[in-house]
Design a protein around this motif. Sequence first.
Motif, mmCIF file in Angstrom:
data_model
loop_
_atom_site.group_PDB
_atom_site.id
_atom_site.type_symbol
_atom_site.label_atom_id
_atom_site.label_comp_id
_atom_site.label_asym_id
_atom_site.label_seq_id
_atom_site.Cartn_x
_atom_site.Cartn_y
_atom_site.Cartn_z
ATOM 1 N N UNK A 1 -39.698 -0.165 13.115
ATOM 2 C CA UNK A 1 -40.208 0.241 11.808
ATOM 3 C C UNK A 1 -39.158 1.084 11.096
ATOM 4 N N UNK A 2 -39.180 1.143 9.778
ATOM 5 C CA UNK A 2 -38.149 1.882 9.050
ATOM 6 C C UNK A 2 -38.150 3.385 9.319
ATOM 7 N N UNK A 3 -39.311 4.002 9.512
ATOM 8 C CA UNK A 3 -39.380 5.457 9.685
ATOM 9 C C UNK A 3 -38.551 5.992 10.842
ATOM 10 N N UNK A 4 -38.837 5.567 12.072
ATOM 11 C CA UNK A 4 -38.110 6.118 13.216
ATOM 12 C C UNK A 4 -36.626 5.743 13.250
ATOM 13 N N UNK A 5 -36.268 4.697 12.571
ATOM 14 C CA UNK A 5 -34.886 4.230 12.632
ATOM 15 C C UNK A 5 -34.088 4.591 11.372
ATOM 16 N N UNK B 1 -32.273 7.242 10.708
ATOM 17 C CA UNK B 1 -30.898 7.710 10.975
ATOM 18 C C UNK B 1 -29.911 6.558 11.210
ATOM 19 N N UNK B 2 -30.400 5.486 11.821
ATOM 20 C CA UNK B 2 -29.527 4.341 12.067
ATOM 21 C C UNK B 2 -29.170 3.626 10.759
ATOM 22 N N UNK B 3 -30.130 3.540 9.860
ATOM 23 C CA UNK B 3 -29.872 2.933 8.553
ATOM 24 C C UNK B 3 -28.885 3.793 7.773
ATOM 25 N N UNK B 4 -29.043 5.117 7.856
ATOM 26 C CA UNK B 4 -28.112 6.026 7.178
ATOM 27 C C UNK B 4 -26.699 5.863 7.735
ATOM 28 N N UNK B 5 -26.587 5.728 9.047
ATOM 29 C CA UNK B 5 -25.273 5.524 9.660
ATOM 30 C C UNK B 5 -24.679 4.182 9.243
ATOM 31 N N UNK B 6 -25.525 3.174 9.144
ATOM 32 C CA UNK B 6 -25.084 1.850 8.695
ATOM 33 C C UNK B 6 -24.517 1.930 7.280
ATOM 34 N N UNK B 7 -25.256 2.597 6.388
ATOM 35 C CA UNK B 7 -24.772 2.767 5.013
ATOM 36 C C UNK B 7 -23.485 3.579 4.964
ATOM 37 N N UNK B 8 -23.395 4.616 5.792
ATOM 38 C CA UNK B 8 -22.181 5.445 5.827
ATOM 39 C C UNK B 8 -20.976 4.619 6.262
ATOM 40 N N UNK B 9 -21.164 3.804 7.278
ATOM 41 C CA UNK B 9 -20.080 2.930 7.724
ATOM 42 C C UNK B 9 -19.644 1.950 6.647
#
Length: 74
Positions: free
Chosen positions: A37-41, A43-51
């Motif tokens: 689900x989007x909520x718990x993950x 931080x991973x989406x933020x890291x993906x965007x940062x990369x």
Amino acid sequence: MIRREVMLLLAGAMTVARGLRAQQKAMPVIGYLHFGSPGPFAPFVAAFRQGLSEAGFVEGQNVAIEYRWAEGRS
């Protein structure tokens, strides 16, 4: 006579607009598929965007990202 000139002017403007639209580059689209689900993950989406931004890609400016979440349903 005026009506015919207006119609010709509009047809010419539409032709020019089509030509300009055809010259635009298509924006690349990245598909992001995750089993959770989007909520718990988030931080991973933020890291993906940062990369992506470190590589020169900014969402909405030069790349589009489509997110899909399975929410535990495989």
